[in-house]
Design a protein around this motif. Structure first.
Motif, PDB file in Angstrom:
ATOM      1  N   GLY A 199       0.823  -1.197   0.000  1.00  0.00           N
ATOM      2  CA  GLY A 199       0.000   0.000   0.000  1.00  0.00           C
ATOM      3  C   GLY A 199       0.858   1.248   0.000  1.00  0.00           C
ATOM      4  N   CYS A 200       0.285   2.355  -0.462  1.00  0.00           N
ATOM      5  CA  CYS A 200       1.026   3.607  -0.604  1.00  0.00           C
ATOM      6  C   CYS A 200       0.400   4.701   0.247  1.00  0.00           C
ATOM      7  CB  CYS A 200       1.038   4.052  -2.068  1.00  0.00           C
ATOM      8  SG  CYS A 200       1.919   2.923  -3.171  1.00  0.00           S
ATOM      9  N   MET A 201       1.238   5.625   0.670  1.00  0.00           N
ATOM     10  CA  MET A 201       0.766   6.798   1.389  1.00  0.00           C
ATOM     11  C   MET A 201       1.571   8.005   0.903  1.00  0.00           C
ATOM     12  SD  MET A 201       2.471   6.254   5.172  1.00  0.00           S
ATOM     13  CE  MET A 201       1.785   4.611   5.320  1.00  0.00           C
ATOM     14  N   GLU A 202       1.117   9.181   1.297  1.00  0.00           N
ATOM     15  CA  GLU A 202       1.834  10.389   0.919  1.00  0.00           C
ATOM     16  C   GLU A 202       3.132  10.484   1.715  1.00  0.00           C
ATOM     17  OE1 GLU A 202      -0.155  14.416   0.134  1.00  0.00           O
ATOM     18  OE2 GLU A 202       0.768  14.707   2.112  1.00  0.00           O
ATOM     19  N   TYR A 203       4.225  10.775   1.005  1.00  0.00           N
ATOM     20  CA  TYR A 203       5.533  10.988   1.618  1.00  0.00           C
ATOM     21  C   TYR A 203       5.504  12.341   2.315  1.00  0.00           C
ATOM     22  CZ  TYR A 203      10.680  10.268   1.613  1.00  0.00           C
ATOM     23  OH  TYR A 203      11.992  10.053   1.944  1.00  0.00           O
ATOM     24  N   ARG A 204       5.675  12.377   3.637  1.00  0.00           N
ATOM     25  CA  ARG A 204       5.675  13.636   4.377  1.00  0.00           C
ATOM     26  C   ARG A 204       6.706  14.593   3.786  1.00  0.00           C
ATOM     27  NH1 ARG A 204       7.210  11.509   9.668  1.00  0.00           N
ATOM     28  NH2 ARG A 204       8.330  13.497   9.780  1.00  0.00           N
ATOM     29  N   PHE A 205       6.277  15.819   3.525  1.00  0.00           N
ATOM     30  CA  PHE A 205       7.167  16.753   2.833  1.00  0.00           C
ATOM     31  C   PHE A 205       8.427  17.038   3.628  1.00  0.00           C
ATOM     32  CE2 PHE A 205       8.654  21.042   1.749  1.00  0.00           C
ATOM     33  CZ  PHE A 205       8.942  20.840   0.400  1.00  0.00           C
ATOM     34  N   ASP A 206       8.302  17.230   4.929  1.00  0.00           N
ATOM     35  CA  ASP A 206       9.492  17.533   5.731  1.00  0.00           C
ATOM     36  C   ASP A 206      10.486  16.384   5.707  1.00  0.00           C
ATOM     37  OD1 ASP A 206       7.755  15.916   7.182  1.00  0.00           O
ATOM     38  OD2 ASP A 206       8.273  16.804   9.119  1.00  0.00           O
ATOM     39  N   LYS A 207       9.981  15.161   5.728  1.00  0.00           N
ATOM     40  CA  LYS A 207      10.851  13.991   5.659  1.00  0.00           C
ATOM     41  C   LYS A 207      11.496  13.873   4.280  1.00  0.00           C
ATOM     42  CE  LYS A 207      12.608  10.057   7.065  1.00  0.00           C
ATOM     43  NZ  LYS A 207      13.703  10.034   8.081  1.00  0.00           N
ATOM     44  N   ALA A 208      10.726  14.114   3.227  1.00  0.00           N
ATOM     45  CA  ALA A 208      11.260  14.045   1.866  1.00  0.00           C
ATOM     46  C   ALA A 208      12.387  15.051   1.670  1.00  0.00           C
ATOM     47  CB  ALA A 208      10.149  14.294   0.845  1.00  0.00           C
ATOM     48  N   VAL A 209      12.206  16.268   2.193  1.00  0.00           N
ATOM     49  CA  VAL A 209      13.237  17.301   2.081  1.00  0.00           C
ATOM     50  C   VAL A 209      14.484  16.907   2.865  1.00  0.00           C
ATOM     51  CG1 VAL A 209      13.842  19.679   2.684  1.00  0.00           C
ATOM     52  CG2 VAL A 209      11.663  19.187   1.564  1.00  0.00           C
ATOM     53  N   ALA A 210      14.288  16.359   4.072  1.00  0.00           N
ATOM     54  CA  ALA A 210      15.427  15.948   4.889  1.00  0.00           C
ATOM     55  C   ALA A 210      16.257  14.877   4.190  1.00  0.00           C
ATOM     56  CB  ALA A 210      14.932  15.444   6.250  1.00  0.00           C
ATOM     57  N   VAL A 211      15.578  13.911   3.572  1.00  0.00           N
ATOM     58  CA  VAL A 211      16.289  12.852   2.846  1.00  0.00           C
ATOM     59  C   VAL A 211      17.010  13.423   1.629  1.00  0.00           C
ATOM     60  CG1 VAL A 211      15.988  10.734   1.509  1.00  0.00           C
ATOM     61  CG2 VAL A 211      14.769  11.022   3.666  1.00  0.00           C
ATOM     62  N   ALA A 212      16.342  14.328   0.898  1.00  0.00           N
ATOM     63  CA  ALA A 212      16.970  14.948  -0.268  1.00  0.00           C
ATOM     64  C   ALA A 212      18.215  15.736   0.138  1.00  0.00           C
ATOM     65  CB  ALA A 212      15.969  15.857  -0.987  1.00  0.00           C
ATOM     66  N   LYS A 213      18.107  16.506   1.218  1.00  0.00           N
ATOM     67  CA  LYS A 213      19.251  17.278   1.695  1.00  0.00           C
ATOM     68  C   LYS A 213      20.419  16.379   2.054  1.00  0.00           C
ATOM     69  CE  LYS A 213      17.017  21.446   3.534  1.00  0.00           C
ATOM     70  NZ  LYS A 213      16.693  22.233   4.756  1.00  0.00           N
ATOM     71  N   ASP A 214      20.127  15.283   2.741  1.00  0.00           N
ATOM     72  CA  ASP A 214      21.187  14.360   3.137  1.00  0.00           C
ATOM     73  C   ASP A 214      21.819  13.695   1.909  1.00  0.00           C
ATOM     74  OD1 ASP A 214      22.567  12.818   5.348  1.00  0.00           O
ATOM     75  OD2 ASP A 214      21.680  11.176   4.199  1.00  0.00           O
ATOM     76  N   THR A 215      20.973  13.308   0.951  1.00  0.00           N
ATOM     77  CA  THR A 215      21.469  12.671  -0.272  1.00  0.00           C
ATOM     78  C   THR A 215      22.411  13.596  -1.017  1.00  0.00           C
ATOM     79  OG1 THR A 215      19.418  11.407  -0.494  1.00  0.00           O
ATOM     80  CG2 THR A 215      20.767  11.648  -2.475  1.00  0.00           C
TER      81      THR A 215
END
Length: 394
Positions: free
Chosen positions: A352-368
């Motif tokens: 199943g799928c859910m919306e990726y929390r924006f704050d979490k998505a940004v944090a992962v992108a920043k770290d990447t």
């Protein structure tokens, strides 16, 4: 010298989503270089962009009293470049089917203006335009050859020095300074091979041209590269790859098959991720269309995975023939994934799928991004925020 401005054709931009969510059309890589890099080289000048408002801070438009607007989806060649650069003021260069290829003006011009108030010059010669996402890998082999010939005509290869590397037709191999090639097989009989500055080809890699790897790119041990493949700068690729384009800063570092596919920037495919690129019944592949929100017939027998920037796949993920994955997706789980995974999705078809929390998505992108020593600032976050809002609920 005129200001060179690469404009987004509104229709084409939609057809090139999800890649154009985060870059202008001309930011797409096809061949060795991006389309913007090709035009900057041909015009001997920096280029600017006419694109979506939310992208304009990162990709500004620089106008002057002499402006040469060029369709950002257009791939230059020698003849076309000469015609475009020689276009008189007040004229529009238009293809036989009405596509605006270039405009020269003393004032500003918008793609939405069309040819109003301009003299129309029809271009009747063959040309290459990246109109759809599948054109990126479809035209990649031909574009590698064109880019390679230009590089080889201007500079000299440093050559291959490793005694344990075997090369078929070495005159078709160009190696930039700092590149390291170890105990590999390079076959350039059917197309050129370009090895970028400080790239690393690790032991046991097998490469069939046409192929290009950008600056600081890496092929892991035992990588199998089939023809018409580009590995963009600072990307790491392993396993088996055929007729694919990796824009840059993305990883497919482990075993697994990727065919007839395009990966944006800052993507990661977990170990043993595979994609299908041919339907069992050998009928044409259909791909999600952002223009119609329906499946569109590509007219192709072979078409794989299109993955937008910042997206990741867990280990052993399976992608079906003709799958679109949007921006900042974290997809994982058993079985084949859905053929369209919208931007900012977390999960998989089985779980199943859910919306990726924006704050979490940004944090992962920043770290990447920061792991590669590249800045991820407020501008990049703002772009992600607009994409998040614009794609919510799709």
């Amino acid at each position: 010298m005129p200001s060179t401005i690469l404009f987004d054709d509104p229709k084409i931009r939609i057809q090139l989503l999800p890649f154009t969510y985060t870059r202008p059309v001309a930011g797409i890589r096809c061949g060795i270089h991006t389309l913007a890099e090709k035009w900057a080289d041909r015009c001997h000048s920096t280029v600017s962009f006419q694109t979506e408002a939310y992208l304009a801070i990162k990709y500004p438009e620089n106008i002057s009293g002499d402006n040469l607007y060029i369709n950002g989806a257009l791939c230059p060649d020698d003849h076309l470049t000469g015609i475009v650069k020689g276009l008189p003021h007040g004229n529009a260069l238009v293809s036989g089917n009405g596509e605006i290829m270039a405009v020269r003006t003393h004032s500003t011009w918008k793609a939405s203006d069309g040819t109003n108030g301009l003299s129309v010059v029809e271009y009747a010669e063959p040309f290459t335009m990246i109109r759809n996402v599948w054109d990126i890998f479809g035209q990649n082999g031909a574009q590698i050859k064109i880019d390679y010939e230009r590089i080889a005509s201007l500079r000299k290869s440093v050559g291959i020095t490793d005694p344990f590397t075997h090369c078929y037709k070495p005159e078709n191999v160009f190696v930039e300074e700092g590149a390291v090639i170890k105990a590999s097989i390079l076959n350039a009989e059917n197309g050129p091979i370009y090895i970028g500055k400080n790239a690393l080809i690790q032991e046991g890699s097998m490469i069939q041209g046409p192929f290009a790897i950008g600056e600081n790119g890496v092929l892991a041990q035992g990588t199998k590269i089939r023809p018409n493949t580009t590995v963009g700068p600072s990307s790491k690729v392993g396993g088996e790859v055929s007729n694919c384009v990796v824009f840059g800063y993305s990883n497919k570092g482990h075993d697994g098959y990727l065919g007839n596919s395009v990966l944006g920037e800052w993507c990661n495919l977990g170990a043993n991720t595979n994609n299908s690129n041919l339907k069992n019944d050998h009928t044409n592949v259909k791909l999600h269309s952002y223009a119609t929100n329906m499946l569109a017939d590509t007219g192709l027998l072979f078409c794989g995975l299109m993955m937008g920037d910042y997206s990741k796949a867990g280990i052993s993920t399976m992608f079906n023939t003709g799958t679109i994955v949007g921006v900042s997706v974290n997809v994982f789980g058993a079985g084949f994934q859905n053929k369209h995974v919208p931007s900012f999705t977390w999960g998989g078809a089985a779980e199943g799928c859910m919306e990726y929390r924006f704050d979490k998505a940004v944090a992962v992108a920043k770290d990447t991004v920061s792991r590669r020593g590249v800045a991820f600032g407020q501008t990049e976050e703002d772009i992600m925020r607009v994409v998040f809002k614009n794609t919510r609920g799709q």
